[in-house]
Design a protein around this motif. Structure first.
Motif, mmCIF file in Angstrom:
data_model
loop_
_atom_site.group_PDB
_atom_site.id
_atom_site.type_symbol
_atom_site.label_atom_id
_atom_site.label_comp_id
_atom_site.label_asym_id
_atom_site.label_seq_id
_atom_site.Cartn_x
_atom_site.Cartn_y
_atom_site.Cartn_z
ATOM 1 N N PHE A 26 -13.302 -5.344 -28.581
ATOM 2 C CA PHE A 26 -12.789 -6.450 -27.929
ATOM 3 C C PHE A 26 -11.242 -6.750 -28.763
ATOM 4 O O PHE A 26 -11.213 -6.659 -29.759
ATOM 5 N N ALA A 27 -10.070 -6.784 -27.741
ATOM 6 C CA ALA A 27 -8.904 -6.891 -28.166
ATOM 7 C C ALA A 27 -8.340 -8.365 -28.087
ATOM 8 O O ALA A 27 -7.505 -8.909 -28.644
ATOM 9 N N GLY A 28 -8.979 -9.060 -27.082
ATOM 10 C CA GLY A 28 -8.695 -10.316 -26.590
ATOM 11 C C GLY A 28 -8.383 -10.928 -25.215
ATOM 12 O O GLY A 28 -8.777 -10.004 -24.338
ATOM 13 N N MET A 29 -8.301 -11.882 -24.976
ATOM 14 C CA MET A 29 -8.191 -12.424 -23.848
ATOM 15 C C MET A 29 -6.847 -12.220 -23.197
ATOM 16 O O MET A 29 -5.850 -12.158 -23.974
ATOM 17 N N ALA A 30 -6.563 -12.127 -21.897
ATOM 18 C CA ALA A 30 -5.418 -11.749 -21.159
ATOM 19 C C ALA A 30 -5.382 -12.124 -19.830
ATOM 20 O O ALA A 30 -6.231 -12.358 -19.227
ATOM 21 N N THR A 31 -3.962 -12.111 -19.022
ATOM 22 C CA THR A 31 -3.813 -12.424 -17.765
ATOM 23 C C THR A 31 -2.896 -11.247 -17.281
ATOM 24 O O THR A 31 -2.309 -10.744 -17.975
ATOM 25 N N GLU A 81 2.906 -13.725 -7.656
ATOM 26 C CA GLU A 81 3.053 -14.779 -8.550
ATOM 27 C C GLU A 81 1.852 -15.282 -9.286
ATOM 28 O O GLU A 81 1.900 -16.033 -10.198
ATOM 29 N N GLY A 82 0.687 -15.126 -8.886
ATOM 30 C CA GLY A 82 -0.810 -15.560 -9.351
ATOM 31 C C GLY A 82 -0.916 -14.819 -10.610
ATOM 32 O O GLY A 82 -0.401 -13.767 -10.966
ATOM 33 N N ARG A 83 -1.958 -15.317 -11.415
ATOM 34 C CA ARG A 83 -2.369 -14.797 -12.557
ATOM 35 C C ARG A 83 -3.793 -14.599 -12.479
ATOM 36 O O ARG A 83 -4.532 -15.417 -12.103
ATOM 37 N N VAL A 84 -4.314 -13.421 -13.183
ATOM 38 C CA VAL A 84 -5.856 -13.334 -13.084
ATOM 39 C C VAL A 84 -6.349 -13.166 -14.543
ATOM 40 O O VAL A 84 -5.572 -12.531 -15.346
ATOM 41 N N THR A 85 -7.255 -13.762 -14.796
ATOM 42 C CA THR A 85 -7.751 -13.731 -16.166
ATOM 43 C C THR A 85 -8.835 -12.817 -16.428
ATOM 44 O O THR A 85 -9.729 -12.324 -15.561
ATOM 45 N N GLY A 86 -8.787 -12.246 -17.806
ATOM 46 C CA GLY A 86 -9.778 -11.170 -18.003
ATOM 47 C C GLY A 86 -9.788 -10.812 -19.593
ATOM 48 O O GLY A 86 -9.039 -11.661 -20.580
ATOM 49 N N VAL A 117 -0.443 -6.052 -19.600
ATOM 50 C CA VAL A 117 -0.747 -7.628 -19.572
ATOM 51 C C VAL A 117 -0.525 -8.623 -20.579
ATOM 52 O O VAL A 117 0.453 -8.093 -21.345
ATOM 53 N N GLN A 118 -0.471 -9.565 -20.264
ATOM 54 C CA GLN A 118 -0.122 -10.904 -21.049
ATOM 55 C C GLN A 118 -1.089 -11.405 -21.969
ATOM 56 O O GLN A 118 -2.200 -11.984 -21.358
ATOM 57 N N MET A 119 -1.118 -11.115 -23.031
ATOM 58 C CA MET A 119 -2.385 -11.376 -24.032
ATOM 59 C C MET A 119 -2.207 -12.865 -24.465
ATOM 60 O O MET A 119 -1.243 -13.301 -24.544
ATOM 61 N N ASP A 120 -3.391 -13.531 -24.419
ATOM 62 C CA ASP A 120 -3.408 -15.002 -24.694
ATOM 63 C C ASP A 120 -3.074 -15.136 -26.197
ATOM 64 O O ASP A 120 -3.352 -14.351 -27.047
ATOM 65 N N GLY A 121 -2.274 -16.272 -26.156
ATOM 66 C CA GLY A 121 -1.499 -16.784 -27.574
ATOM 67 C C GLY A 121 -0.421 -16.016 -28.194
ATOM 68 O O GLY A 121 0.198 -16.493 -29.099
ATOM 69 N N ALA A 122 -0.093 -15.105 -27.072
ATOM 70 C CA ALA A 122 1.102 -14.301 -27.641
ATOM 71 C C ALA A 122 2.250 -14.963 -27.062
ATOM 72 O O ALA A 122 2.273 -15.661 -26.110
ATOM 73 N N PRO A 123 3.561 -14.679 -27.675
ATOM 74 C CA PRO A 123 4.847 -15.240 -26.851
ATOM 75 C C PRO A 123 4.997 -14.453 -25.566
ATOM 76 O O PRO A 123 4.029 -13.614 -25.225
#
Length: 136
Positions: free
Chosen positions: A32-37, A56-61, A95-101
């Motif tokens: 596991f590397a983390g949550m992302a969108t 424009e939408g974001r999907v969580t995974g 992907v955009q990792m959660d908590g990342a800038p």
């Protein structure tokens, strides 16, 4: 001897931890590397979702580091190899990792549903399979 190359995969539906095809129960075990969108739209296909990338939408995974052997197993599950049903195709996206800038995370494999399989299917407005409610 060098370590085998590791790839990352973004899972957004039934492969998420705790769901019916939980990736953490597969072998060789992913890390596991983390949550992302990711930019896209999530569709309700009944027992599982389908993701169309872009927009424009974001999907969580969830993002996992995987071995080549596990990637092959995922290709079989998503039916992109060896039997190609045409429902999904494998893509590689940032992907955009959660908590990342604002910077993007690692490039990840994503199994994208073919648009021809979406006729009459509802959009999951939240972009999160775990919080699925049909959109307008």
């Amino acid at each position: 001897m060098t370590a085998p190359a590791t790839r990352h995969v973004f899972v957004y539906g039934t492969l998420r931890r705790g769901d019916v095809r939980d990736i953490t129960r597969l072998q060789p075990a992913p890390q596991f590397a983390g949550m992302a969108t990711v930019a896209g739209v999530l569709y309700d296909l009944g027992p599982y979702p389908g993701l169309r990338l872009g927009g424009e939408g974001r999907v969580t995974g969830e993002v996992y580091a995987i071995s080549a052997e596990l990637e092959q197993r995922l290709d079989e599950i998503e039916e992109v190899w060896p039997q190609q049903t045409g429902e999904y195709s494998k893509r590689e996206v940032a992907v955009q990792m959660d908590g990342a800038p604002a910077a993007v995370g690692p490039l990840c494999l994503v199994y994208e549903v073919n648009a021809s399989h979406l006729t009459g299917r509802a959009v999951i407005a939240s972009g999160d399979w775990r919080r699925r409610t049909p959109g307008p």
